[in-house]
Design an enzyme around this catalytic site. Structure first.
Site, mmCIF file in Angstrom:
data_model
loop_
_atom_site.group_PDB
_atom_site.id
_atom_site.type_symbol
_atom_site.label_atom_id
_atom_site.label_comp_id
_atom_site.label_asym_id
_atom_site.label_seq_id
_atom_site.Cartn_x
_atom_site.Cartn_y
_atom_site.Cartn_z
ATOM 1 C CG HIS A 229 -0.300 0.390 2.489
ATOM 2 N ND1 HIS A 229 0.477 -0.506 3.188
ATOM 3 C CD2 HIS A 229 -0.274 1.532 3.199
ATOM 4 C CE1 HIS A 229 0.940 0.069 4.267
ATOM 5 N NE2 HIS A 229 0.510 1.317 4.309
HETATM 6 C C1 UD1 Z 1 -2.268 5.681 5.791
HETATM 7 C C2 UD1 Z 1 -0.962 6.116 6.415
HETATM 8 C C3 UD1 Z 1 0.042 4.973 6.385
HETATM 9 C C4 UD1 Z 1 -0.535 3.709 6.958
HETATM 10 C C5 UD1 Z 1 -1.814 3.386 6.229
HETATM 11 C C6 UD1 Z 1 -2.476 2.134 6.735
HETATM 12 C C7 UD1 Z 1 -0.432 8.527 6.138
HETATM 13 C C8 UD1 Z 1 0.479 9.466 5.444
HETATM 14 N N1 UD1 Z 1 -0.355 7.246 5.727
HETATM 15 O O1 UD1 Z 1 -2.007 5.442 4.416
HETATM 16 O O2 UD1 Z 1 1.172 5.337 7.133
HETATM 17 O O3 UD1 Z 1 0.396 2.656 6.807
HETATM 18 O O4 UD1 Z 1 -2.714 4.490 6.407
HETATM 19 O O5 UD1 Z 1 -3.557 1.801 5.936
HETATM 20 O O6 UD1 Z 1 -1.171 8.921 7.003
HETATM 21 N N2 UD1 Z 1 -9.329 4.860 1.646
HETATM 22 C C9 UD1 Z 1 -10.538 4.231 1.626
HETATM 23 N N3 UD1 Z 1 -11.134 3.936 2.796
HETATM 24 C C10 UD1 Z 1 -10.563 4.218 3.992
HETATM 25 C C11 UD1 Z 1 -9.332 4.886 4.004
HETATM 26 C C12 UD1 Z 1 -8.721 5.198 2.823
HETATM 27 O O7 UD1 Z 1 -11.093 3.920 0.585
HETATM 28 O O8 UD1 Z 1 -11.163 3.899 5.030
HETATM 29 C C13 UD1 Z 1 -8.660 5.170 0.366
HETATM 30 C C14 UD1 Z 1 -8.952 6.546 -0.136
HETATM 31 O O9 UD1 Z 1 -9.117 6.482 -1.523
HETATM 32 C C15 UD1 Z 1 -7.686 7.316 0.158
HETATM 33 C C16 UD1 Z 1 -6.623 6.229 0.083
HETATM 34 O O10 UD1 Z 1 -7.276 5.033 0.511
HETATM 35 O O11 UD1 Z 1 -7.452 8.347 -0.716
HETATM 36 C C17 UD1 Z 1 -5.453 6.497 0.981
HETATM 37 O O12 UD1 Z 1 -5.892 6.705 2.317
HETATM 38 P P1 UD1 Z 1 -5.023 7.619 3.319
HETATM 39 O O13 UD1 Z 1 -5.568 7.558 4.684
HETATM 40 O O14 UD1 Z 1 -4.795 8.943 2.734
HETATM 41 O O15 UD1 Z 1 -3.607 6.901 3.321
HETATM 42 P P2 UD1 Z 1 -3.205 5.382 3.368
HETATM 43 O O16 UD1 Z 1 -2.609 5.015 2.058
HETATM 44 O O17 UD1 Z 1 -4.290 4.495 3.894
#
Ligand code: UD1
Length: 382
Positions: free
Chosen positions: A218
């Site tokens: 991820h």
């Molecule tokens: C975040 C953390 C990372 C951690 C990871 C665990 C930061 C910079 N990164 O990354 O350190 O290892 O979480 O998962 O804070 N999304 C969904 N549903 C959700 C959450 C996210 O669909 O419940 C999708 C969205 O499209 C979003 C993308 O995942 O844009 C990324 O989510 P985000 O929380 O920005 O970062 P992660 O890649 O999950």
């Protein structure tokens, strides 16, 4: 650095969670405060950075974590948008609650956003999992780690090398406490309830292969570039001819697979695509794996605690003890190198490893006891 002192009464601690890996860290901390420091009033705030049932609700249930008292429901966005929006929504809540200290965990955007608001309002910040450094500033979490540690008054480390990283950045030694790994507190507590792989896979419509590898991806550096993701997936398809791979797919990765036209990966015969899994399912799958391939920080630690060989699909790790003492190997991101190392693990059985110091199931108790004493001392200061 300015270090505010609480005013009076029973100490009030505000604890922040935001994203999936925070939940495994916070569950034992809340349990430990209730057990060893019940005099501390604890409020649980969720920023809403992760909001899907699979990324959030299921984990609360698996970990027995109580519902948050407040949810800022911030959701997804660019780094600047998400960090700023958390700060904007968190500031009035913080002012209203007026906690004596704010406890943040890990390195996600919410960790830094809430630490920054609290510090600017003159409230002490406590950071759990302080001092981890990958040395790679292009990793968003690295920036969050460095800045959160600079803002913190009390810093709890999870492995021995973290103290030297903090001292090098000018953090005073007395603020640093080696507490051990709270993620492993959760693991040891929940392991008896881990879901057997056969049961977990059946629930998702798959038969369980007799032997399997487990893959998670991820990190933006691995999944946000279509060509890089395609190369990694081609290597995994190659490996899956020798060892079937279970692949729970993070929402970010699923979106990128679709966007890069790599949807056929999800129908590959020997790569079993799965949705994001619950904690107890994931524990069961890790425990039963011949090999784990991952870019997650937490999984590097969990495989070390379980004694399962892990290849980290990155060029570095901020958790070096998993390599020096545990079962982890930093395998890089070149497909040929990853494949060679995976085959080596299958041939030899991989690293044996030992359990790092204080990964003993009691880290959260050490944190609660030290924090309670620290708060009490500050509150009795003239
Ligand atoms: C975040 C953390 C990372 C951690 C990871 C665990 C930061 C910079 N990164 O990354 O350190 O290892 O979480 O998962 O804070 N999304 C969904 N549903 C959700 C959450 C996210 O669909 O419940 C999708 C969205 O499209 C979003 C993308 O995942 O844009 C990324 O989510 P985000 O929380 O920005 O970062 P992660 O890649 O999950």
């Amino acid at each position: 650095m300015y270090d505010p002192v609480p005013q009076s009464g029973r100490p009030h601690l505000l604890c922040v969670v935001a994203a999936r890996p925070n939940l495994m860290k916070m569950a034992p901390i809340l349990a430990a405060f209730a057990q060893v420091a019940p005099q501390v009033r604890v409020t649980l705030l969720h920023t809403g950075q992760h909001y899907d049932a699979a990324m959030n609700d299921q984990l609360f249930a698996d970990l027995g974590l109580r519902a948050p008292d407040i949810n800022l429901e911030v959701g997804s966005g660019s780094h600047a948008w998400q960090t700023a929006e958390i700060m904007r929504r968190y500031e009035p809540v913080h002012i209203e609650l007026a906690p004596d200290a704010v406890l943040v965990v890990g390195d996600v955007n919410s960790t830094l956003a809430c630490a920054l608001v609290a510090a600017k309002l003159g409230t002490a910040v406590i950071h759990v999992e302080a001092g981890l450094r990958s040395g790679e500033r292009s990793m968003p979490e690295e920036i969050n780690r460095v800045l959160t540690d600079q803002l913190s008054s009390l810093l709890f480390t999870s492995e021995t090398g973290a103290r030297a990283n903090l001292l090098r950045e000018g953090i005073v030694d007395e603020r640093i406490h080696f507490a051990g790994n709270v993620m492993i507190d959760s693991l040891l507590r929940q392991l008896p309830d881990a879901v057997p792989p056969r049961v977990a896979l059946q629930a998702h419509g798959h038969d369980c292969p007799p032997a399997y590898g487990l893959l998670t991806l991820h990190r933006p550096s691995n999944v946000d570039d279509g060509a890089r993701l395609a190369a990694l997936m081609a290597a995994m398809a190659d490996l899956s001819r020798q060892l079937p791979l279970l692949f729970p797919i993070h929402p970010r990765t699923r979106a990128m697979l679709d966007q890069a036209g790599l949807g056929e990966v999800l129908r590959h015969r020997a790569i079993l695509a799965l949705p994001p899994l619950g904690y107890l399912e994931m524990l069961g799958l890790m425990q039963g794996a011949r090999l784990v391939l991952t870019d997650s920080g937490g999984i590097q630690e969990e495989t070390t605690a379980l004694g399962i060989p892990c290849l980290t699909l990155r060029d570095n790790t901020e958790r070096p003890v998993t390599v020096s003492e545990g079962t982890n190997t930093v395998a890089g991101t070149q497909p040929a190198m990853i494949l060679a190392q995976a085959r080596e693990v299958l041939r030899t059985g991989g690293k044996r490893g030992r359990i790092p110091q204080y990964w003993d199931g009691h880290a959260a108790e050490r944190i609660a006891a030290t924090t309670a004493q620290w708060l009490a001392r500050r509150m009795t200061l003239p």
